[in-house]
Design a protein around this motif. Structure first.
Motif, PDB file in Angstrom:
ATOM      1  N   GLY A  81       0.815  -1.207   0.000  1.00 45.26           N
ATOM      2  CA  GLY A  81       0.000   0.000   0.000  1.00 45.26           C
ATOM      3  C   GLY A  81       0.845   1.251   0.000  1.00 45.26           C
ATOM      4  O   GLY A  81       2.045   1.212  -0.311  1.00 45.26           O
ATOM      5  N   TYR A 102      -4.329   0.170   1.686  1.00 48.81           N
ATOM      6  CA  TYR A 102      -3.621  -1.100   1.747  1.00 48.81           C
ATOM      7  C   TYR A 102      -4.378  -2.141   0.938  1.00 48.81           C
ATOM      8  O   TYR A 102      -5.613  -2.092   0.838  1.00 48.81           O
ATOM      9  CB  TYR A 102      -3.517  -1.614   3.192  1.00 48.81           C
ATOM     10  N   TRP A 106      -4.504  -7.081   3.694  1.00 49.08           N
ATOM     11  CA  TRP A 106      -3.765  -6.522   4.817  1.00 49.08           C
ATOM     12  C   TRP A 106      -4.541  -5.452   5.569  1.00 49.08           C
ATOM     13  O   TRP A 106      -3.987  -4.798   6.451  1.00 49.08           O
ATOM     14  CB  TRP A 106      -2.439  -5.940   4.327  1.00 49.08           C
ATOM     15  N   GLN A 107      -5.824  -5.292   5.251  1.00 46.62           N
ATOM     16  CA  GLN A 107      -6.587  -4.217   5.873  1.00 46.62           C
ATOM     17  C   GLN A 107      -6.976  -4.499   7.323  1.00 46.62           C
ATOM     18  O   GLN A 107      -7.317  -3.575   8.042  1.00 46.62           O
ATOM     19  CB  GLN A 107      -7.831  -3.904   5.033  1.00 46.62           C
ATOM     20  N   ASN A 112      -1.575  -1.250   9.390  1.00 44.52           N
ATOM     21  CA  ASN A 112      -1.980   0.149   9.608  1.00 44.52           C
ATOM     22  C   ASN A 112      -1.459   0.691  10.939  1.00 44.52           C
ATOM     23  O   ASN A 112      -0.920   1.801  11.001  1.00 44.52           O
ATOM     24  CB  ASN A 112      -3.498   0.293   9.554  1.00 44.52           C
TER      25      ASN A 112
END
Length: 205
Positions: A81, A102, A106-107, A112
């Motif tokens: 991202g 992202y 991977w969210q 993050n």
């Protein structure tokens, strides 16, 4: 004085690399995971727009307005991202963190929270910022939850402030973290990463 000199930030399983044109193929692949450009309230580039997206970010960096990064997951070695400092106001020691997105897989991971810990540490402890702002579209509820989970305070809603990719006007939800709040926020983020063992939530702005 806030510097827009490119810098590598690394820790907690991620590396923020100064955004360059060489990142174009990997960024396009990351955005394709979930077809993120179809989210109408975000500014994620479609594959054919990725080069222009990077060029615009670099041009604004040259103007002293932005500092963009590509986000690399150290466990896989892949770019997952992008994020950046933007709306830099050096006279009052203020930056905003945004343009964050992202790959879908991977969210809801450590990515993050790890990125925000690196960015906030750099802003407050290296650049001497007095405040770091964050903003998101009023319809991006996932991003709002993620920002609030960081410990940022909601400042309010700026109505009819800016445009979306489709040309419509958008209302923007504004948040901030003051330098006096940073020690507590830093402790919160550090403990959050440790507690969730790499699953600490994510966002796309």
């Amino acid at each position: 004085m806030i510097s827009t000199q490119p810098v590598v930030l690394e820790g907690q399983g991620v590396r923020l690399e100064p955004l360059e044109l060489r990142h174009e193929p990997e960024l396009a692949a990351a955005a394709a995971d979930g077809a993120l450009w179809e989210l109408w309230f975000t500014a994620v580039p479609a594959p054919a727009q990725t080069k222009a997206y990077i060029e615009t970010a670099l041009a604004r960096q040259g103007e002293g307005r932005m500092l963009p990064w590509a986000v690399r997951n150290l466990a896989t070695g892949a770019i997952v991202g992008s994020t950046r400092f933007h709306d830099i106001v050096a006279d009052i020691d203020r930056v905003e963190i945004g343009y964050t997105w992202y790959a879908k897989r991977w969210q809801r991971s450590h990515v993050n929270t790890s990125c925000k810990l690196l960015l906030l540490t750099h802003a407050f402890e290296k650049l001497g910022c007095k405040v770091v702002g964050l903003r998101t579209d009023k319809f991006n509820f996932a991003s709002q939850r993620a920002i609030e989970a960081l410990g940022a305070k909601k400042d309010g809603v700026l109505r009819h402030f800016g445009t979306r990719r489709d040309g419509s006007a958008r209302d923007v939800v504004m948040y901030s973290i003051l330098s006096s709040e940073w020690p507590e926020v830093k402790l919160h983020l550090t403990r959050r990463l440790a507690r969730h063992g790499g699953r600490a939530g994510g966002e796309n702005e």
